[in-house]
Design a protein around this motif. Structure first.
Motif, PDB file in Angstrom:
ATOM      1  N   MET A   1       0.843  -1.191   0.000  1.00 48.39           N
ATOM      2  CA  MET A   1       0.000   0.000   0.000  1.00 48.39           C
ATOM      3  C   MET A   1       0.883   1.248   0.000  1.00 48.39           C
ATOM      4  O   MET A   1       1.824   1.343   0.785  1.00 48.39           O
ATOM      5  N   PRO A   2       0.609   2.207  -0.892  1.00 49.23           N
ATOM      6  CA  PRO A   2       1.416   3.433  -0.918  1.00 49.23           C
ATOM      7  C   PRO A   2       1.066   4.349   0.241  1.00 49.23           C
ATOM      8  O   PRO A   2       0.152   4.071   1.019  1.00 49.23           O
ATOM      9  N   ILE A   3       1.790   5.450   0.347  1.00 41.80           N
ATOM     10  CA  ILE A   3       1.399   6.519   1.255  1.00 41.80           C
ATOM     11  C   ILE A   3       0.697   7.582   0.428  1.00 41.80           C
ATOM     12  O   ILE A   3       0.913   7.706  -0.777  1.00 41.80           O
ATOM     13  N   PHE A   4      -0.160   8.368   1.088  1.00 46.04           N
ATOM     14  CA  PHE A   4      -1.032   9.285   0.367  1.00 46.04           C
ATOM     15  C   PHE A   4      -0.765  10.736   0.742  1.00 46.04           C
ATOM     16  O   PHE A   4      -0.410  11.058   1.881  1.00 46.04           O
ATOM     17  N   GLY A   5      -0.937  11.603  -0.263  1.00 50.70           N
ATOM     18  CA  GLY A   5      -0.786  13.035  -0.065  1.00 50.70           C
ATOM     19  C   GLY A   5      -1.860  13.785  -0.828  1.00 50.70           C
ATOM     20  O   GLY A   5      -2.611  13.197  -1.615  1.00 50.70           O
ATOM     21  N   ILE A   6      -1.932  15.074  -0.606  1.00 51.79           N
ATOM     22  CA  ILE A   6      -2.889  15.913  -1.326  1.00 51.79           C
ATOM     23  C   ILE A   6      -2.175  17.153  -1.849  1.00 51.79           C
ATOM     24  O   ILE A   6      -1.113  17.535  -1.345  1.00 51.79           O
ATOM     25  N   ASP A   7      -2.749  17.759  -2.883  1.00 54.47           N
ATOM     26  CA  ASP A   7      -2.270  19.067  -3.336  1.00 54.47           C
ATOM     27  C   ASP A   7      -3.441  20.029  -3.340  1.00 54.47           C
ATOM     28  O   ASP A   7      -4.544  19.696  -3.785  1.00 54.47           O
ATOM     29  N   ILE A   8      -3.219  21.220  -2.806  1.00 50.49           N
ATOM     30  CA  ILE A   8      -4.274  22.212  -2.681  1.00 50.49           C
ATOM     31  C   ILE A   8      -3.727  23.601  -3.011  1.00 50.49           C
ATOM     32  O   ILE A   8      -2.516  23.819  -3.079  1.00 50.49           O
ATOM     33  N   SER A   9      -4.662  24.539  -3.183  1.00 51.05           N
ATOM     34  CA  SER A   9      -4.328  25.933  -3.488  1.00 51.05           C
ATOM     35  C   SER A   9      -5.385  26.823  -2.835  1.00 51.05           C
ATOM     36  O   SER A   9      -6.198  26.360  -2.030  1.00 51.05           O
ATOM     37  N   HIS A  10      -5.395  28.086  -3.240  1.00 50.52           N
ATOM     38  CA  HIS A  10      -6.382  29.016  -2.699  1.00 50.52           C
ATOM     39  C   HIS A  10      -7.808  28.619  -3.062  1.00 50.52           C
ATOM     40  O   HIS A  10      -8.772  29.060  -2.422  1.00 50.52           O
ATOM     41  N   HIS A  11      -7.956  27.792  -4.082  1.00 49.21           N
ATOM     42  CA  HIS A  11      -9.298  27.357  -4.480  1.00 49.21           C
ATOM     43  C   HIS A  11     -10.006  26.587  -3.373  1.00 49.21           C
ATOM     44  O   HIS A  11     -11.239  26.532  -3.335  1.00 49.21           O
ATOM     45  N   GLN A  12      -9.235  25.962  -2.463  1.00 47.90           N
ATOM     46  CA  GLN A  12      -9.841  25.234  -1.346  1.00 47.90           C
ATOM     47  C   GLN A  12     -10.078  26.128  -0.133  1.00 47.90           C
ATOM     48  O   GLN A  12     -10.576  25.657   0.888  1.00 47.90           O
ATOM     49  N   GLY A  13      -9.732  27.407  -0.238  1.00 47.97           N
ATOM     50  CA  GLY A  13      -9.918  28.305   0.893  1.00 47.97           C
ATOM     51  C   GLY A  13      -9.016  27.937   2.051  1.00 47.97           C
ATOM     52  O   GLY A  13      -7.916  27.400   1.874  1.00 47.97           O
ATOM     53  N   ARG A  22      -3.786  14.177  10.683  1.00 46.81           N
ATOM     54  CA  ARG A  22      -4.297  13.242  11.692  1.00 46.81           C
ATOM     55  C   ARG A  22      -5.067  12.091  11.045  1.00 46.81           C
ATOM     56  O   ARG A  22      -5.099  10.976  11.576  1.00 46.81           O
ATOM     57  N   GLU A  23      -5.665  12.351   9.898  1.00 45.28           N
ATOM     58  CA  GLU A  23      -6.421  11.320   9.188  1.00 45.28           C
ATOM     59  C   GLU A  23      -5.518  10.384   8.380  1.00 45.28           C
ATOM     60  O   GLU A  23      -6.011   9.465   7.730  1.00 45.28           O
ATOM     61  N   GLY A  24      -4.209  10.639   8.384  1.00 47.44           N
ATOM     62  CA  GLY A  24      -3.293   9.739   7.700  1.00 47.44           C
ATOM     63  C   GLY A  24      -2.713  10.263   6.408  1.00 47.44           C
ATOM     64  O   GLY A  24      -2.013   9.523   5.696  1.00 47.44           O
ATOM     65  N   ILE A  25      -2.959  11.526   6.071  1.00 48.40           N
ATOM     66  CA  ILE A  25      -2.309  12.116   4.902  1.00 48.40           C
ATOM     67  C   ILE A  25      -0.852  12.395   5.270  1.00 48.40           C
ATOM     68  O   ILE A  25      -0.566  13.074   6.258  1.00 48.40           O
ATOM     69  N   ASP A  26       0.073  11.865   4.460  1.00 54.42           N
ATOM     70  CA  ASP A  26       1.486  11.879   4.828  1.00 54.42           C
ATOM     71  C   ASP A  26       2.329  12.929   4.133  1.00 54.42           C
ATOM     72  O   ASP A  26       3.479  13.139   4.515  1.00 54.42           O
ATOM     73  N   PHE A  27       1.800  13.580   3.088  1.00 55.77           N
ATOM     74  CA  PHE A  27       2.568  14.649   2.457  1.00 55.77           C
ATOM     75  C   PHE A  27       1.625  15.631   1.778  1.00 55.77           C
ATOM     76  O   PHE A  27       0.473  15.304   1.472  1.00 55.77           O
ATOM     77  N   PHE A  28       2.135  16.844   1.574  1.00 54.42           N
ATOM     78  CA  PHE A  28       1.327  17.934   1.037  1.00 54.42           C
ATOM     79  C   PHE A  28       2.108  18.675  -0.045  1.00 54.42           C
ATOM     80  O   PHE A  28       3.322  18.855   0.062  1.00 54.42           O
ATOM     81  N   ILE A  29       1.401  19.101  -1.080  1.00 54.32           N
ATOM     82  CA  ILE A  29       1.979  19.932  -2.139  1.00 54.32           C
ATOM     83  C   ILE A  29       1.059  21.138  -2.307  1.00 54.32           C
ATOM     84  O   ILE A  29      -0.143  20.977  -2.551  1.00 54.32           O
ATOM     85  N   PHE A  30       1.606  22.332  -2.148  1.00 57.64           N
ATOM     86  CA  PHE A  30       0.814  23.552  -2.145  1.00 57.64           C
ATOM     87  C   PHE A  30       1.182  24.447  -3.338  1.00 57.64           C
ATOM     88  O   PHE A  30       2.371  24.626  -3.639  1.00 57.64           O
TER      89      PHE A  30
END
Length: 329
Positions: A1-13, A22-30
């Motif tokens: 199983m891989p590790i999971f991340g998300i990418d977000i910007s100002h569009h998500q406020g 805390r929910e298990g997201i291990d990396f972020f790209i902004f």
């Protein structure tokens, strides 16, 4: 199983990055910047929140055609600290690969880590399927559907061939959905990395070679309980030293050994890989580690695991104490 991340910007406020961790997201790209004058209004807020989580994060810059690489990097330097990795985002209206090569070279020259390149397969084909040799590994994107769901459930629908590389590069990170539900919000872009968190940290620190930010210890240490113990450990890819720490009292290392598939050379009498009993016994019958003075040891090339034999008397009865074994990159 891989590790999971998300990418977000100002569009998500204003996004709850800490809840996502805390929910298990291990990396972020902004998103940080675009072209030579746009700055994402949430970049500073997002990175401040990510720092508090201790999870790895990076910035992305949307490459714009018709704007020189020099002007785009000058803008990035005004917004993104050099300790934050920068990922070029190359898609619609981004121009061609020569601009990307110039951008990557200038970012590296400015001291940034450039660990990945976001260049979707569809855009690569649209610009003529050019060679990408010499550029960072791919952060690719391809979605099996647009159904909103938990990020792990969404990944279960991803075919293996979505990880196939192109242009001469491998896919290191896959954006596999734009419809994940994370921290009570949807739709969110979801990403996967097929490796360990330590390996991802090493990737984010890389820029086609040596790290471009100060080396630091990994934030997921091996716990060393009080008492007399033998503690085995696996060595993460990219680690070149280990640090044994004692926050209170004294911890005495009795033996430290390393082993690997091809390290050291030779076999034991029973045919198993030969062990390197480095420091067995350690100098003067034991290495004493004092409070807040870690012992750093170089990891032999080829070693993949090891074991630590130690004694850690409980300093007092006020707290629950433990030492730690950290990996340094």
């Amino acid at each position: 199983m891989p590790i999971f991340g998300i990418d977000i910007s100002h569009h998500q406020g204003s996004f709850d990055v800490e809840r996502a961790a805390r929910e298990g997201i291990d990396f972020f790209i902004f998103k940080a910047t675009e072209g030579s004058n746009f700055t994402d209004s949430r970049f500073g807020e997002n990175t401040a929140k990510a720092r508090r989580t201790g999870k790895p994060f990076a910035a992305y810059h949307y490459q714009r055609a018709g704007v020189s690489a020099a002007a785009q990097v000058a803008h990035i330097r005004k917004v993104v600290p050099r300790t934050v990795p920068v990922i070029p985002d190359v898609e619609a209206n981004s121009g061609g690969v020569p601009l990307t090569r110039d951008l990557v070279a200038r970012l590296r020259a400015a001291g940034y880590s450039v660990p990945l390149l976001y260049l979707p397969r569809w855009y690569w084909q649209q610009i003529g399927s050019p060679s990408l040799a010499g550029l960072p590994p791919l952060w690719s994107s391809r979605y099996p559907d647009n159904n909103v769901g938990d990020i792990r459930d969404e990944y279960a629908d991803v075919p293996a061939h979505y990880w196939n590389g192109y242009g001469g590069l491998r896919v290191a990170v896959l954006q596999f959905t734009s419809s994940a539900r994370v921290a009570g919000r949807s739709p969110i872009d979801g990403n996967a990395y097929r490796g360990t968190l330590a390996q991802l940290r090493a990737l984010f620190r890389s820029s086609g070679g040596a790290p471009s930010i100060p080396q630091q210890e990994d934030t997921m240490p091996v716990k060393l309980n009080v008492g007399t113990h033998a503690q085995s450990f696996q060595i993460p890819e990219g680690a070149d030293k280990l640090a044994i720490n004692c926050p209170h009292g004294e911890l005495k290392v009795k033996a430290l050994l390393f082993v690997g598939d091809r390290y050291p050379d030779g076999k034991e009498e029973d045919g198993l890989p030969k062990f390197d009993f480095r420091g067995n016994p350690t100098p003067d019958g034991g290495k004493t580690i004092h409070r807040l003075r870690p012992w750093r040891v170089e990891i032999p090339k080829g070693a993949t695991s090891g074991a630590l034999y130690y004694e850690y008397p409980k300093p007092d009865d006020r707290y629950e104490y433990y030492g730690s074994l950290d990996f340094v990159y």
